[in-house]
Design a protein around this motif. Structure first.
Motif, short mmCIF file in Angstrom:
data_model
loop_
_atom_site.label_atom_id
_atom_site.label_comp_id
_atom_site.label_asym_id
_atom_site.label_seq_id
_atom_site.Cartn_x
_atom_site.Cartn_y
_atom_site.Cartn_z
N ARG A 13 17.07 12.82 -6.38
CA ARG A 13 16.96 14.23 -5.98
C ARG A 13 18.24 14.73 -5.32
N ALA A 14 18.85 13.89 -4.48
CA ALA A 14 19.99 14.34 -3.68
C ALA A 14 21.34 14.12 -4.36
N GLY A 15 21.40 13.17 -5.29
CA GLY A 15 22.68 12.85 -5.93
C GLY A 15 23.43 11.78 -5.18
N PHE A 16 23.52 11.92 -3.85
CA PHE A 16 24.14 10.92 -2.97
C PHE A 16 23.33 10.82 -1.70
N VAL A 17 23.07 9.58 -1.27
CA VAL A 17 22.35 9.36 -0.02
C VAL A 17 23.08 8.28 0.77
N ARG A 18 23.20 8.51 2.08
CA ARG A 18 23.88 7.55 2.96
C ARG A 18 22.94 6.40 3.35
N ILE A 25 21.32 2.69 -9.79
CA ILE A 25 22.21 3.47 -8.94
C ILE A 25 23.58 2.81 -8.92
N ARG A 26 24.55 3.50 -8.33
CA ARG A 26 25.87 2.91 -8.14
C ARG A 26 26.18 2.93 -6.64
N ARG A 27 26.54 1.75 -6.11
CA ARG A 27 26.93 1.67 -4.70
C ARG A 27 28.31 2.28 -4.52
N VAL A 28 28.45 3.15 -3.54
CA VAL A 28 29.74 3.74 -3.20
C VAL A 28 29.90 3.64 -1.69
N HIS A 29 31.09 4.02 -1.22
CA HIS A 29 31.38 3.92 0.22
C HIS A 29 30.37 4.70 1.04
N GLY A 30 29.62 3.99 1.88
CA GLY A 30 28.70 4.64 2.80
C GLY A 30 27.30 4.89 2.27
N GLY A 31 27.06 4.63 0.97
CA GLY A 31 25.74 4.92 0.43
C GLY A 31 25.63 4.59 -1.05
N ALA A 32 24.95 5.47 -1.78
CA ALA A 32 24.72 5.23 -3.20
C ALA A 32 24.57 6.55 -3.94
N VAL A 33 24.91 6.53 -5.23
CA VAL A 33 24.72 7.69 -6.11
C VAL A 33 23.91 7.23 -7.32
N LEU A 34 23.27 8.18 -7.97
CA LEU A 34 22.47 7.88 -9.16
C LEU A 34 23.38 7.68 -10.35
N ARG A 35 23.12 6.62 -11.10
CA ARG A 35 23.82 6.46 -12.37
C ARG A 35 23.25 7.47 -13.36
N GLY A 36 24.08 7.93 -14.28
CA GLY A 36 23.61 8.89 -15.27
C GLY A 36 24.36 8.77 -16.55
N PHE A 78 31.47 13.05 -3.35
CA PHE A 78 32.76 12.93 -2.68
C PHE A 78 33.11 11.46 -2.47
N GLU A 79 32.12 10.67 -2.01
CA GLU A 79 32.36 9.26 -1.72
C GLU A 79 32.69 8.47 -2.98
N GLU A 80 32.03 8.81 -4.09
CA GLU A 80 32.30 8.11 -5.34
C GLU A 80 33.70 8.46 -5.84
N ALA A 81 34.04 9.76 -5.78
CA ALA A 81 35.36 10.20 -6.24
C ALA A 81 36.48 9.64 -5.38
N ARG A 123 26.62 22.18 0.52
CA ARG A 123 26.28 21.31 -0.61
C ARG A 123 26.54 19.86 -0.16
N PRO A 124 25.49 19.05 0.00
CA PRO A 124 25.68 17.70 0.52
C PRO A 124 26.55 16.81 -0.37
N LEU A 125 26.48 16.98 -1.68
CA LEU A 125 27.19 16.06 -2.59
C LEU A 125 28.68 16.05 -2.33
N GLN A 126 29.27 17.21 -2.07
CA GLN A 126 30.70 17.31 -1.81
C GLN A 126 31.03 17.68 -0.37
N HIS A 127 30.00 17.85 0.49
CA HIS A 127 30.21 18.30 1.87
C HIS A 127 30.99 19.62 1.87
N SER A 128 30.62 20.49 0.91
CA SER A 128 31.33 21.75 0.72
C SER A 128 30.44 22.93 1.09
N LEU A 129 31.08 24.07 1.36
CA LEU A 129 30.38 25.31 1.68
C LEU A 129 30.54 26.26 0.50
#
Length: 263
Positions: A20-25, A53-64, A72-75, A154-160
């Motif tokens: 649902r979130a795309g990235f979770v810590r 899922i794919r493990r990234v720095h600080g959490g995980a993202v969904l594989r797709g 942001f963390e994956e990039a 936007r939580p995925l990129q920590h952007s406004l």
């Protein structure tokens, strides 16, 4: 305190949250399921082994499958050395007394770091819609003035983004904008996979005297859904050593000044 869920059920529910979130810590999952960070990491490792899922720095993202927006963390982990070289070349374009728009992204976050490291810069105003970028620049205050656009997070990129993010941009005019993207194409122009962020990026291009696109070599030759600007609307491109020679030639043939950082 409720009994912890069985591991199999807990992992399935973690997978639902990440989906649902795309990235979770890790810390968020620990709090949600009332288990330790060590347990969460073990669960994520198990899900990663299943390629869910794919493990990234600080959490995980969904594989797709297909093109999806990376967190942001994956990039952050992709082309890190190349992005640092691009950032140094871009930061060299900034002089004291100037106003700069810094778009959200890992390459622009590296630019923020490079700018803050430059002790020779004073009286620089940086306007950004990236929370990570604003925090990176905090150590440069009071040499820098840091302005955050506001808007919806936007939580995925920590952007406004919109609504409200463009309100401030309508009231300023910057000397220079650094714009990140997921595609730079001689015909398709500068594009981004995420539409809300593409809208803000386009507003930044319009607001600035000069717009410089920063993109590692993997972005060249690609076109995505959200159009930011035509090639003729940007002042320059700063890319890295992974850029394919044929892609560089095609972009230069349009008349666009292209710098290959680290070459």
């Amino acid at each position: 305190m409720s009994e912890p869920l069985p591991a199999a059920l807990r992992r399935e529910r973690m997978l639902e949250l990440i989906g649902r979130a795309g990235f979770v810590r890790v810390s968020e999952l620990s709090e949600e399921f009332q288990v330790s960070d060590v347990t969460v990491r073990s669960d994520l490792d198990a899900l990663d082994e299943r390629q869910s899922i794919r493990r990234v720095h600080g959490g995980a993202v969904l594989r797709g499958t297909g093109m999806r927006e990376a967190s942001f963390e994956e990039a952050l982990e992709a082309s890190a050395d190349e992005k640092r070289s691009i950032a140094l070349a871009a930061a060299a374009l900034v002089g004291s007394g100037s106003s700069v728009l810094l778009d959200v992204g890992t390459t622009t976050a590296a630019i923020a770091r490079a700018l803050a490291d430059r002790d020779d810069l004073t009286d620089v105003t940086v306007i950004t819609n990236g929370l990570t970028i604003a925090l990176e620049l905090e150590r440069a205050i009071p040499r820098f003035q840091v302005v955050v656009t506001g808007g919806t997070l936007r939580p995925l990129q920590h952007s406004l983004v919109e609504p409200l993010a463009s309100s401030l941009l309508e009231r300023v005019h910057a000397d220079l904008a650094f714009i990140g993207c997921t595609g730079v194409h001689p015909v398709g122009g500068v594009t981004n996979v995420n539409l809300p962020e593409a809208d803000l990026k386009r507003a930044m291009v319009t607001t600035a005297e000069r717009a410089v696109v920063v993109a590692d070599g993997s972005k060249l030759g690609r076109t995505h859904l959200g159009r930011i600007a035509g090639i003729d609307e940007i002042s320059a491109l700063v890319t890295g050593v992974s850029a394919a020679p044929e892609e560089l030639s095609a972009l230069r043939e349009t008349g666009l000044p292209v710098t290959v950082a680290g070459a």
